[in-house]
Design a protein around this motif. Sequence first.
Motif, PDB file in Angstrom:
ATOM      1  N   PHE A  69      11.317  -0.556  -2.956  1.00 24.74           N
ATOM      2  CA  PHE A  69       9.846   0.331  -3.174  1.00 24.74           C
ATOM      3  C   PHE A  69       9.087  -0.971  -2.038  1.00 24.74           C
ATOM      4  O   PHE A  69       9.351  -2.376  -2.049  1.00 24.74           O
ATOM      5  CB  PHE A  69       9.793  -0.132  -4.642  1.00 24.74           C
ATOM      6  N   ASP A  75       1.978   0.697  -7.685  1.00 29.43           N
ATOM      7  CA  ASP A  75       2.917   1.409  -7.099  1.00 29.43           C
ATOM      8  C   ASP A  75       2.888   2.528  -5.537  1.00 29.43           C
ATOM      9  O   ASP A  75       2.251   3.214  -5.888  1.00 29.43           O
ATOM     10  CB  ASP A  75       3.882   2.507  -8.387  1.00 29.43           C
ATOM     11  N   LYS A  78       5.184  -2.854  -3.837  1.00 31.38           N
ATOM     12  CA  LYS A  78       4.213  -2.380  -5.081  1.00 31.38           C
ATOM     13  C   LYS A  78       2.855  -3.509  -4.437  1.00 31.38           C
ATOM     14  O   LYS A  78       2.914  -4.463  -3.881  1.00 31.38           O
ATOM     15  CB  LYS A  78       4.857  -2.327  -6.128  1.00 31.38           C
ATOM     16  N   THR A  93       5.112   3.004  -3.451  1.00 32.47           N
ATOM     17  CA  THR A  93       6.552   3.808  -2.675  1.00 32.47           C
ATOM     18  C   THR A  93       5.890   5.515  -2.629  1.00 32.47           C
ATOM     19  O   THR A  93       6.958   5.070  -1.457  1.00 32.47           O
ATOM     20  CB  THR A  93       7.476   3.796  -3.967  1.00 32.47           C
TER      21      THR A  93
END
Length: 444
Positions: free
Chosen positions: A254, A264, A256, A266
């Motif tokens: 991910f 977020d 962030k 991602t």
Amino acid sequence: MANFAKPSAPRFAVEVYQNAYLPEGGREVDAIVTVQSTGGAKLSARPEAGPAAAVVLMVDCSGSMDYPPEKMRNAREATAAALDTLRDGTAFALVAGTHVAKDVYPGGGRLALADERTRAEAKEALRRLSAGGGTAIGTWLRLAERLFAHTPAPLRHGILLTDGRNEHEAPEELAAALRACEGRFTCDARGVGVDWEVAEVTGIATALLGTADIVAEPAGLAADFTGMMEKAMAKEVADVALRLWTPVGAEVVFVKQVAPSVVDLTGRRTAAGPRAGDYPTGSWGDESRDYHVCVRVAAAGLGQEMLAARVSLVRPGPAEGPAGGPPAPLAQGLVRAVWTDDVAASTAISPQVAHYTGQAELAQAIQQGLEARKSGDSDAATAKLGRAVQLASASGNEDTAKLLAKVVDVLDAATGTVRLKAKVTDADEMTLETRSTKTVRVKK
């Protein structure tokens, strides 16, 4: 008279904070990437290239803006204050939003250049605005996108005000409008009063890399709009991306943004060559932001070391690099992985990673706690909001702690022992929900 000047580019710096040591068989590498932008000259209009910045102000003119009548008057005054904050030479337009969108100034699908005359004309157009009709925010955003298409300005920013729910178009239509506008302009969104939907307003800001907030009292709009416009005018470089390169066998878990708020990124990745991807960060002025990057690497033997990721700041587009070639990085940092049998080294957690993991959990606990409260599950609400109080206290997030104290009675912050308040105003609950993702930086 526009102030024509050629701006100097801001300088970017990247710092990486991590514990690079992994135990035997360890695969996940966490790092906090701090990006600092400093030193650019403020952008203004350039005769050879047109305006450097463009702004579209979208004002809710639906029927509910007349209840109470002060709401519409305050919206007009706030927009006028924002117009006074525009730098000379900035391209701008006003959009009146109902179940349809209308460009009320300058009109004809054009943008005006800010100066004394156009500001006065725009304020006159504001005075003629009246409330009536429904709410279809997707149409407002699509009109803003069409207006921005007519300017060469690299910095394109929207300001959107609404007081109600998006009742006159399907959620899919708003989602489609946001997809059409992503990457075209950034947008700050504000909800005035307490009759709007938090998820809609925050969703707009998240998709368009802006900020979201509540202005519970319409009288506070002028100060809020002025602040938003000042920040928009302070931006110096647009369309910056965080580029992650990973080696063969590694994958990004991910990405962030974790400061100044949790976002977020991602799912926003776009391919940028072999084993590299870009994550949008929007426009930058003199500021600093933190990002949490998690990479899963192929396991290696004890004593081995590898580059887990290369993090770069780039401005995509051929104009940034050699003709036809990739853009040169504005700054870059390295994320490492080292395998060791030293238990103390491999189990230590980077203070920065620990802090922002807690801040992300704080935001989630607030959102889950408020959702449980709305559904009538008082036990779950008490547990989640108690955990939020504990996290806010431990991390020194005083602003969030104060907002939580308006929703729960805090009996012991250190242990997260709380009691739900019997009566909570809509404004207090919506403020906590809207600002739940705001974080505090790591204490130095």
